[in-house]
Design a protein around this motif. Structure first.
Motif, PDB file in Angstrom:
ATOM      1  N   PHE A   4       0.815  -1.655  21.216  1.00 18.94           N
ATOM      2  CA  PHE A   4       1.501  -2.883  21.098  1.00 18.94           C
ATOM      3  C   PHE A   4      -0.130  -4.309  21.553  1.00 18.94           C
ATOM      4  N   TYR A   5       0.871  -5.038  21.149  1.00 16.94           N
ATOM      5  CA  TYR A   5       0.698  -6.572  20.638  1.00 16.94           C
ATOM      6  C   TYR A   5       0.973  -7.949  20.916  1.00 16.94           C
ATOM      7  N   ASN A   6       0.084  -8.355  21.476  1.00 13.88           N
ATOM      8  CA  ASN A   6       0.504  -9.697  22.301  1.00 13.88           C
ATOM      9  C   ASN A   6      -0.509 -10.451  21.776  1.00 13.88           C
ATOM     10  N   PHE A  18       7.071  -9.284  26.636  1.00 13.74           N
ATOM     11  CA  PHE A  18       6.824  -9.446  25.328  1.00 13.74           C
ATOM     12  C   PHE A  18       8.289  -9.652  24.719  1.00 13.74           C
ATOM     13  N   GLU A  22      10.172  -6.769  20.330  1.00 10.74           N
ATOM     14  CA  GLU A  22       9.559  -5.614  20.389  1.00 10.74           C
ATOM     15  C   GLU A  22       9.528  -5.174  21.921  1.00 10.74           C
ATOM     16  N   VAL A  40      -2.307  -2.609  25.695  1.00 10.21           N
ATOM     17  CA  VAL A  40      -1.711  -4.249  24.498  1.00 10.21           C
ATOM     18  C   VAL A  40      -2.757  -4.168  23.795  1.00 10.21           C
ATOM     19  N   ASN A  42      -4.631  -7.932  21.903  1.00  9.47           N
ATOM     20  CA  ASN A  42      -4.389  -9.738  21.663  1.00  9.47           C
ATOM     21  C   ASN A  42      -4.926  -9.306  20.098  1.00  9.47           C
ATOM     22  N   THR A  50      -1.575  -1.813  30.952  1.00  8.73           N
ATOM     23  CA  THR A  50      -0.444  -2.887  31.379  1.00  8.73           C
ATOM     24  C   THR A  50       0.402  -1.865  32.196  1.00  8.73           C
ATOM     25  N   LYS A 132      -2.358  -1.698  14.594  1.00  7.36           N
ATOM     26  CA  LYS A 132      -0.898  -0.946  15.475  1.00  7.36           C
ATOM     27  C   LYS A 132      -1.375   0.336  15.467  1.00  7.36           C
TER      28      LYS A 132
END
Length: 236
Positions: A4-6, A18, A22, A40, A42, A50, A132
């Motif tokens: 996942f991406y943040n 999120f 998402e 996750v 960045n 997490t 991803k």
């Protein structure tokens, strides 16, 4: 591993949530629940482990358990590629180049370009999904489109190359590549670079190179170049 991406999390972040879209995907589609583990990034090389603390489909919240950072590349590959007439071909290039390991992309508008407007927001999404999907931890940098003349004036270090189809003296890409070297490579539109553009590139110390014996589409040439550079830099 599902990634996942943040973009906003750092080493000092303890918890984060999120965005709604998402969150809905995580809870409703993937059926994740409290205490489930999510990985996750960045996009800056970090991988965060997490744990879900609030399984809400509108605001899924997690706490960071640990993190690690992947080593940065010892080289930097920057492809300046003219947008293709058919937009889906350029999108294919963006996706595959991200999977292969490109670092930076600049769309360049050339004398023979048939497409001169691009959708950066859509292109950014393609890069993100490809990152991803391939479990890459570094998100390639996508620059705004610039004209060929504007790009040539920008300060660039390392090896500077231009791939064109004119029947002039050129070196093979293989012969000029060395490991751990920063590279900027220009690839033109379907109609190739103009003679004036090629001359301008040579005046600015770009080396003309050949990508093979066959005439390649713009997006194919870009992928061949990308893979060649990554291949040369593979660690034994």
């Amino acid at each position: 591993m599902q990634l996942f991406y943040n973009p906003n999390i750092t080493e000092s972040t303890e918890t984060f949530s999120f965005e709604k879209e998402e969150s809905k995907h995580i809870i409703k589609v993937l059926r994740k629940k409290d205490t489930d583990i999510l990985f996750v990034t960045n996009g800056l090389g970090f991988l965060f482990k997490t744990e879900i603390t609030l399984a809400s489909d509108s605001k899924c919240t997690v706490k960071i358990l640990s993190f690690e950072k992947a080593p940065a590349s010892k080289f930097h590959l920057h492809l300046a590629v003219a947008p293709t007439k058919m937009n889906d071909r350029y999108e294919w290039f963006l996706e595959k180049a991200t999977e292969i390991g490109i670092h930076e992309i600049t769309p360049i508008i050339c004398d023979h370009s048939e497409r001169k407007v691009i959708n950066n927001e859509r292109f950014d999404k393609i890069l993100l999904v490809a990152m991803k999907q391939s479990n890459e931890l570094y998100l390639p940098k996508l620059n705004d489109a610039v004209t060929f003349k504007e790009f040539i004036k920008l300060e660039k270090g390392g090896l500077k190359l231009i791939a064109h189809c004119e029947e002039t003296e050129k070196k093979t890409l293989k012969s000029v590549l060395k490991p751990n070297e920063n590279i900027t490579l220009l690839i033109g539109p379907e109609g190739d670079f103009s003679e004036k553009e090629i001359a301008l590139a040579l005046e600015n110390n770009f080396i003309p190179v050949s990508l093979g014996n066959t005439r390649l589409r713009t997006e194919t040439a870009a992928i061949v170049a990308c893979h060649s550079v990554i291949f040369v830099n593979e660690e034994k």
